[in-house]
Motif scaffolding. Structure first.
Motif, PDB file in Angstrom:
ATOM      1  N   ASP A  77     -10.270  12.994  29.153  1.00 33.71           N
ATOM      2  CA  ASP A  77     -10.113  13.442  30.529  1.00 33.71           C
ATOM      3  C   ASP A  77      -9.256  14.505  30.929  1.00 33.71           C
ATOM      4  O   ASP A  77      -8.586  14.420  31.746  1.00 33.71           O
ATOM      5  CB  ASP A  77      -9.926  12.121  31.609  1.00 33.71           C
ATOM      6  CG  ASP A  77     -11.110  11.272  31.817  1.00 33.71           C
ATOM      7  OD1 ASP A  77     -11.938  11.541  31.578  1.00 33.71           O
ATOM      8  OD2 ASP A  77     -10.680   9.900  32.162  1.00 33.71           O
ATOM      9  N   VAL A  78      -9.433  15.505  29.747  1.00 33.40           N
ATOM     10  CA  VAL A  78      -8.888  16.775  29.747  1.00 33.40           C
ATOM     11  C   VAL A  78      -9.469  17.371  31.086  1.00 33.40           C
ATOM     12  O   VAL A  78     -10.702  18.169  30.907  1.00 33.40           O
ATOM     13  CB  VAL A  78      -8.744  17.474  28.636  1.00 33.40           C
ATOM     14  CG1 VAL A  78      -8.022  18.946  29.009  1.00 33.40           C
ATOM     15  CG2 VAL A  78      -8.194  16.689  27.563  1.00 33.40           C
ATOM     16  N   ALA A  79      -8.849  17.821  32.113  1.00 26.34           N
ATOM     17  CA  ALA A  79      -9.359  18.888  33.016  1.00 26.34           C
ATOM     18  C   ALA A  79      -9.467  19.962  32.653  1.00 26.34           C
ATOM     19  O   ALA A  79      -8.917  20.583  32.011  1.00 26.34           O
ATOM     20  CB  ALA A  79      -8.432  18.539  34.373  1.00 26.34           C
ATOM     21  N   PRO A  80     -10.415  20.880  33.379  1.00 25.79           N
ATOM     22  CA  PRO A  80     -10.610  22.370  32.777  1.00 25.79           C
ATOM     23  C   PRO A  80      -9.694  23.032  33.561  1.00 25.79           C
ATOM     24  O   PRO A  80      -9.292  22.752  34.894  1.00 25.79           O
ATOM     25  CB  PRO A  80     -12.154  22.549  33.354  1.00 25.79           C
ATOM     26  CG  PRO A  80     -12.332  21.354  34.578  1.00 25.79           C
ATOM     27  CD  PRO A  80     -11.577  20.329  33.991  1.00 25.79           C
ATOM     28  N   ALA A  81      -9.236  24.345  32.880  1.00 20.33           N
ATOM     29  CA  ALA A  81      -8.357  24.825  33.421  1.00 20.33           C
ATOM     30  C   ALA A  81      -8.721  25.785  34.776  1.00 20.33           C
ATOM     31  O   ALA A  81      -8.119  26.205  35.612  1.00 20.33           O
ATOM     32  CB  ALA A  81      -7.907  26.146  32.537  1.00 20.33           C
ATOM     33  N   THR A 232       3.963  23.591  37.821  1.00 16.47           N
ATOM     34  CA  THR A 232       3.155  23.840  38.908  1.00 16.47           C
ATOM     35  C   THR A 232       2.710  25.318  39.129  1.00 16.47           C
ATOM     36  O   THR A 232       1.479  25.403  39.764  1.00 16.47           O
ATOM     37  CB  THR A 232       4.203  23.412  40.194  1.00 16.47           C
ATOM     38  OG1 THR A 232       3.343  23.529  41.344  1.00 16.47           O
ATOM     39  CG2 THR A 232       5.198  24.528  40.449  1.00 16.47           C
ATOM     40  N   VAL A 233       3.155  26.327  38.691  1.00 22.61           N
ATOM     41  CA  VAL A 233       2.624  27.621  38.717  1.00 22.61           C
ATOM     42  C   VAL A 233       2.793  28.387  37.437  1.00 22.61           C
ATOM     43  O   VAL A 233       3.864  28.483  36.982  1.00 22.61           O
ATOM     44  CB  VAL A 233       3.108  28.389  39.935  1.00 22.61           C
ATOM     45  CG1 VAL A 233       2.553  30.156  39.966  1.00 22.61           C
ATOM     46  CG2 VAL A 233       3.222  27.608  41.371  1.00 22.61           C
ATOM     47  N   LEU A 234       1.812  29.077  36.930  1.00 25.88           N
ATOM     48  CA  LEU A 234       1.688  29.737  35.760  1.00 25.88           C
ATOM     49  C   LEU A 234       1.130  31.149  36.216  1.00 25.88           C
ATOM     50  O   LEU A 234      -0.050  31.296  36.690  1.00 25.88           O
ATOM     51  CB  LEU A 234       0.958  29.359  34.727  1.00 25.88           C
ATOM     52  CG  LEU A 234       1.003  29.943  33.289  1.00 25.88           C
ATOM     53  CD1 LEU A 234       2.439  29.755  32.802  1.00 25.88           C
ATOM     54  CD2 LEU A 234       0.028  29.225  32.500  1.00 25.88           C
ATOM     55  N   ILE A 235       1.765  32.115  35.947  1.00 27.56           N
ATOM     56  CA  ILE A 235       1.334  33.573  36.719  1.00 27.56           C
ATOM     57  C   ILE A 235       1.044  34.562  35.473  1.00 27.56           C
ATOM     58  O   ILE A 235       1.747  34.654  34.471  1.00 27.56           O
ATOM     59  CB  ILE A 235       2.515  34.214  37.380  1.00 27.56           C
ATOM     60  CG1 ILE A 235       2.953  33.426  38.620  1.00 27.56           C
ATOM     61  CG2 ILE A 235       1.856  35.528  38.028  1.00 27.56           C
ATOM     62  CD1 ILE A 235       4.204  33.921  39.386  1.00 27.56           C
ATOM     63  N   GLU A 236      -0.254  35.184  35.597  1.00 25.83           N
ATOM     64  CA  GLU A 236      -0.771  36.017  34.334  1.00 25.83           C
ATOM     65  C   GLU A 236       0.136  37.195  34.416  1.00 25.83           C
ATOM     66  O   GLU A 236       0.161  37.770  35.454  1.00 25.83           O
ATOM     67  CB  GLU A 236      -2.225  36.223  34.700  1.00 25.83           C
ATOM     68  CG  GLU A 236      -2.980  36.923  33.582  1.00 25.83           C
ATOM     69  CD  GLU A 236      -4.484  36.819  33.782  1.00 25.83           C
ATOM     70  OE1 GLU A 236      -5.206  36.683  32.582  1.00 25.83           O
ATOM     71  OE2 GLU A 236      -4.922  37.242  34.814  1.00 25.83           O
ATOM     72  N   GLY A 237       0.330  37.765  33.467  1.00 26.50           N
ATOM     73  CA  GLY A 237       0.746  39.054  32.923  1.00 26.50           C
ATOM     74  C   GLY A 237      -0.184  39.994  32.898  1.00 26.50           C
ATOM     75  O   GLY A 237      -1.424  39.778  33.451  1.00 26.50           O
ATOM     76  N   ARG A 613       3.629  27.510  21.885  1.00 21.49           N
ATOM     77  CA  ARG A 613       2.183  26.928  21.816  1.00 21.49           C
ATOM     78  C   ARG A 613       1.309  27.994  21.837  1.00 21.49           C
ATOM     79  O   ARG A 613       0.215  27.955  21.408  1.00 21.49           O
ATOM     80  CB  ARG A 613       1.996  25.907  22.953  1.00 21.49           C
ATOM     81  CG  ARG A 613       2.861  24.745  22.877  1.00 21.49           C
ATOM     82  CD  ARG A 613       2.367  23.990  21.703  1.00 21.49           C
ATOM     83  NE  ARG A 613       3.043  22.815  21.605  1.00 21.49           N
ATOM     84  CZ  ARG A 613       3.095  21.765  21.984  1.00 21.49           C
ATOM     85  NH1 ARG A 613       1.915  21.455  22.515  1.00 21.49           N
ATOM     86  NH2 ARG A 613       3.704  20.504  21.655  1.00 21.49           N
ATOM     87  N   SER A 614       1.534  29.400  22.371  1.00 15.53           N
ATOM     88  CA  SER A 614       0.748  30.491  22.531  1.00 15.53           C
ATOM     89  C   SER A 614       0.682  31.423  21.295  1.00 15.53           C
ATOM     90  O   SER A 614       0.005  32.049  21.193  1.00 15.53           O
ATOM     91  CB  SER A 614       1.227  31.376  23.814  1.00 15.53           C
ATOM     92  OG  SER A 614       2.370  32.031  23.476  1.00 15.53           O
ATOM     93  N   LYS A 615       1.957  31.298  20.582  1.00 20.46           N
ATOM     94  CA  LYS A 615       1.690  31.962  19.234  1.00 20.46           C
ATOM     95  C   LYS A 615       0.662  31.686  18.446  1.00 20.46           C
ATOM     96  O   LYS A 615       0.501  30.346  18.113  1.00 20.46           O
ATOM     97  CB  LYS A 615       3.283  32.023  18.464  1.00 20.46           C
ATOM     98  CG  LYS A 615       4.361  32.503  19.155  1.00 20.46           C
ATOM     99  CD  LYS A 615       5.669  32.359  18.738  1.00 20.46           C
ATOM    100  CE  LYS A 615       6.730  33.079  19.483  1.00 20.46           C
ATOM    101  NZ  LYS A 615       8.098  32.759  18.851  1.00 20.46           N
ATOM    102  N   MET A 627      -2.009  27.046  29.540  1.00 15.34           N
ATOM    103  CA  MET A 627      -2.730  26.046  30.358  1.00 15.34           C
ATOM    104  C   MET A 627      -3.388  25.159  29.916  1.00 15.34           C
ATOM    105  O   MET A 627      -3.249  23.958  30.410  1.00 15.34           O
ATOM    106  CB  MET A 627      -3.517  27.045  31.576  1.00 15.34           C
ATOM    107  CG  MET A 627      -3.847  25.940  32.820  1.00 15.34           C
ATOM    108  SD  MET A 627      -2.124  25.852  33.727  1.00 15.34           S
ATOM    109  CE  MET A 627      -2.841  24.487  34.606  1.00 15.34           C
ATOM    110  N   ILE A 628      -4.303  25.604  28.971  1.00 15.50           N
ATOM    111  CA  ILE A 628      -4.887  24.373  28.238  1.00 15.50           C
ATOM    112  C   ILE A 628      -3.935  23.439  27.388  1.00 15.50           C
ATOM    113  O   ILE A 628      -4.188  22.063  27.644  1.00 15.50           O
ATOM    114  CB  ILE A 628      -5.738  25.037  27.101  1.00 15.50           C
ATOM    115  CG1 ILE A 628      -6.987  25.776  27.852  1.00 15.50           C
ATOM    116  CG2 ILE A 628      -6.479  23.850  26.141  1.00 15.50           C
ATOM    117  CD1 ILE A 628      -7.847  26.640  27.044  1.00 15.50           C
TER     118      ILE A 628
END
Length: 867
Positions: A77-81, A232-237, A613-615, A627-628
């Motif tokens: 049950d992984v929610a989609p981003a 709660t909030v992730l802002i894109e660069g 985790r992004s590297k 986010m994933i």
């Protein structure tokens, strides 16, 4: 698996079935392990697909392991981003809620009514959002947290008043009164936001923004547990937004709805998880209306400026946001003085007055009402499209200061970023100044440590090996540039390395200083005593005792500021960071309690996790990868709780290389954690030590607890371990551990009572024991370290350099062999795991005959009953 079965629901219904006939692994455990490997190691999807394909080839026919990552995510049950994806204009003025991609074309003309910025760019005929951000409502995260019975227990048992904590503070009393006392009951809480902007890449410029939240002041240090922190909030660069309206307005609305006093309209209905007292199974409790009120915001100065809507640049600060002190030009750079003599204020709220940093009372501070007025005025200017008034620190009205959050104090909401302001600011500036080289040294007004003394200090530094890093050397304190140092590097240096490296040089009965001239040594002492007070967890008997200690630490900082304004630097080291600490930190202790539980390092650790985790996972759009990762981690956590009867484990946990997900909790709890696979303890070996173990437990356990153990002592199950994680996270091994010969993890510091005084003794761990006693209400466990004590001597101390018993020297004989225990009772000595501390480093002395240990934040904590 039979054909034509439903998709992911089949695996959920057959979670406990073996993955193939005769297998020891269930369907859900296999999925859990495989997905956690993919998530923990940041594997690319293609690498995972290839690995999964090979695994399925190895399994016998008829296995039921899903053949794709997509299906495994469905099962978990992984929610989609996309469910959480919002859009904003480039500047960040306006936010648009999640919209299905199929409807983007209909919104192609959407634009911001404030700045006119478009919602979409059109690239090759397709709509591309100008800026994305992802928003997870706190209500959703709260519902997930309430699925964890440990969290439910923690929040129900919070609010115990202890001198120096939030629940015993005037600020909590104010918030509680303002909200009508509705949040004071068990099961309700106070939440804090944490914000930062960070660089996910090393080789390119990209700034990602993140806002997390947590519950404040949970028992046993549980507020620091990363698994109970929620993004709660992730802002894109790649660029930072100019304003934060788009991101803070929906968050503000949800925070307002979480707060009392309007039942039905406010709060969130939750079903808390509870453990069955007989079977320890997780079951659903009674639904109740949960309230949570915003009590704090953690952020370093740039991020706080974004959240607070104030001036971002320290150089641009012409007036302090919290007091009337104004900046003064020193060598054409704005500095904040007032430590040695009063400063005439020529701008801002205090224009026409004089001010010094040792002024008491309320006259120096800007009131909460005045700051709200300044923020509202700045918002009017911003709405009109003109610059805010001169010398005002505010650029607008932050949504976090809106009237909807009626209980918020505009001055007290913002936690002083002690770690950034002190370690990366004041202390770093001082260290770089006294060890400057070349042109920087020639142009500096700061007295320099002499070349001969530097050589002595450097030689001592070469003998230091970091215990947690396989005896790697620490950072070079003589480096003229410390831009790559992290907060932890400065904290360890101040508390551990530097007292050893700066200690006087002893020759017979005489000693000679190595940190010269004297003003440098005195200033180091001021900073060290100030820093140690605020970075260390303390226990005080009364509020008055705590405040006296806080005032003494404050006086140390003022003394440093006075020296920095006069002979040390002529004012060049009087930065805004120094002013912020002198202006706000004592006030924060008065209003909120001790500084150590209010550190912002929890944000740094969350940021580090997201960057890690992004590297390797992406070369662009790292926020999608982050986010994933967030959604998969949440799904794994839910699965572990939902299928608790299956005892799901990651692969690292299964092979004993890692602690379970719950271990970060036990690491910070008093009992610590034992690592690796246990071994049965031989009956003969247990017979030789059990009487001594019983004696020490009878002294160190509470009477009721000891009676339970003593009455059923014959039922005790004893297991032996080789490694442990001590309370606070320090890693320790034992002489049984085969790799311990290459490092010094076997050394610990043990509190021992001599003559009624508890002293830290050096000891070497032989092995660890886990004592368990099955009980109707769940298993009872004790964890012990079996140690050999060693003799030591205390090195020469100095009131500025090492004025406490910070390190000891283990004695060796003439051949260099470590001497045996200094008293007979020191052999096979049992110590509760919660009572010991691991050294952060081991030091070989100039003669090569001694080892020195510095316990990091050594605390006896209840070990005073040791005999």
């Amino acid at each position: 698996m039979p054909r034509n079965l439903p998709q992911h629901t089949w695996w959920q219904e057959h979670a406990g079935d073996p993955v193939y006939p005769g297998a020891r692994v269930t369907n859900m455990d296999a999925i859990f392990k495989v997905v956690s490997i993919w998530n923990d190691h940041s594997m690319t999807n293609s690498a995972f697909s290839d690995t999964l394909g090979f695994i399925t080839e190895l399994l016998p026919q008829g296995h039921t392991l899903p053949k794709s990552l997509y299906m495994m995510k469905q099962v978990l049950d992984v929610a989609p981003a996309s469910k959480y994806e919002w859009h904003s204009c480039l500047l960040g003025c306006t936010g648009w809620p999640p919209t299905p991609q199929s409807e983007w074309k209909a919104h192609r003309q959407d634009c911001c009514k404030k700045c006119g910025g478009a919602r979409f760019d059109v690239v090759l005929g397709k709509e591309v959002p100008v800026r994305r951000f992802w928003y997870i409502r706190p209500q959703e995260s709260i519902e997930e947290l309430m699925m964890d019975p440990d969290f439910v227990t923690a929040i129900r048992t919070a609010k115990a008043k202890v001198v120096g904590n939030y629940w015993d503070s005037p600020e909590w009393n104010r918030v509680n009164k303002a909200t009508g006392g509705a949040a004071a009951g068990p099961g309700h809480g106070v939440i804090a936001l944490g914000a930062d902007f960070f660089q996910p890449f090393k080789s390119r410029q990209w700034s990602t923004g993140g806002i997390w939240w947590r519950y404040e002041c949970l028992p046993d240090g549980a507020s620091a547990w990363a698994e109970w922190h929620s993004l709660t909030v992730l802002i894109e660069g790649p660029t930072e937004p100019t304003v934060m309206d788009a991101f803070l307005l929906p968050l503000k609305a949800d925070i307002a709805r979480l707060a009392p006093p309007k039942p039905g309209d406010h709060g969130v209905y939750v079903t808390p998880a509870e453990r069955d007292p007989n079977t320890s199974a997780i079951m659903a409790g009674s639904v109740f209306l949960h309230f949570a009120v915003l009590g704090a915001v953690y952020a370093d100065s740039p991020a706080r400026a974004k959240m607070m809507y104030t001036v971002a640049s320290w150089v641009a600060y012409l007036v302090c946001p919290f007091c009337i002190m104004a900046g003064t030009k020193v060598d054409d750079v704005v500095r904040y003085l007032g430590y040695a003599r009063a400063v005439a204020i020529d701008r801002g709220c205090g224009a026409g007055k004089t001010c010094s940093m040792d002024d008491g009372g309320d006259e120096r501070y800007v009131s909460e009402f005045v700051n709200r007025v300044r923020a509202h005025v700045a918002e009017v200017y911003r709405a009109a499209g003109v610059q805010p008034p001169d010398n005002s620190p505010f650029k607008g009205l932050s949504p976090l200061l809106s009237d909807d959050l009626y209980w918020v104090d505009a001055n007290r909401l913002w936690i002083v970023p002690f770690c950034h302001a002190f370690f990366l600011g004041v202390f770093k500036d001082f260290m770089e100044a006294i060890f400057a080289k070349g042109a920087a040294a020639r142009d500096s007004k700061v007295p320099q440590v002499t070349r001969d003394d530097r050589q002595i200090i450097k030689g001592r530094g070469l003998g230091i090996g970091l215990h947690p890093s396989f005896n790697r050397r620490p950072r070079d304190v003589l480096s003229s540039s410390k831009g790559s140092w992290q907060i932890e590097d400065f904290a360890r240096a101040l508390e551990c390395f530097l007292p050893l490296m700066f200690r006087p040089l002893r020759s017979g009965s005489a000693s000679e200083q190595v940190l010269r001239p004297d003003i440098v040594k005195k200033c180091f002492g001021h900073l060290r005593r100030f820093g140690l007070f605020h970075m260390t967890h303390h226990s005080f008997d009364s509020q008055g005792q705590m405040l006296l200690a806080a005032v003494a630490a404050h006086e140390e900082l003022l003394a440093y500021g006075k020296a920095a304004e006069e002979d040390l630097s002529g004012g060049k080291l009087c930065t805004f960071n120094l002013h912020l600490l002198a202006c706000q930190l004592l006030m924060q202790v008065v209003h909120r309690g001790l500084t150590a539980p209010l550190g912002e390092l929890w944000i740094e650790r969350l940021v580090g996790g997201k960057k890690g985790r992004s590297k390797g996972g992406t070369k662009s759009n790292p926020e999608v990868t982050m986010m994933i990762d967030e959604l998969v981690t949440r799904a794994l956590r839910r699965a572990r709780l939902k299928y608790a009867h299956l005892n799901l484990q990651t692969w690292q946990e299964h092979v004993g290389r890692d602690a379970p997900l719950g271990v970060p909790r036990s690491v910070l709890r008093a009992e610590g954690h034992l690592m690796g696979a246990p071994k049965p303890f031989a009956a003969e070996a247990w017979g030789s030590v059990q009487n001594l173990v019983k004696e020490k437990l009878s002294i160190n356990l509470e009477p009721d607890e000891w009676q339970r153990w003593d009455a059923r002592w014959d039922e005790v199950v004893v297991q032996q371990y080789q490694r442990a994680v001590l309370p606070g996270g320090s890693y320790a091994t034992s002489t049984l551990y085969p790799l311990s010969r290459s490092r010094d993890g076997t050394w610990v510091m043990v509190p021992y009572t001599e003559g009624g005084q508890v002293k830290p003794y050096a000891a070497r761990v032989k092995y660890y024991l886990r004592l368990s006693l099955p009980a109707a209400a769940g298993e009872q466990v004790l964890r012990l370290a079996m140690c050999d004590f060693l003799p030591y001597r205390q090195p020469l101390t100095d009131p500025d350099i090492c004025d406490q018993v910070l390190f000891s020297t283990v004695s060796r004989d003439s051949k260099g062999n470590i001497l045996q225990s200094c008293f007979s009772a020191g052999q096979n000595y049992p110590v509760l795991l919660q009572s010991i501390a691991a050294p952060l480093f081991v030091h070989s002395s100039d003669e090569g005959k001694d080892l020195a240990f510095v316990p990091f934040r050594f605390s006896t904590g209840g070990a005073g009953r040791l005999r």
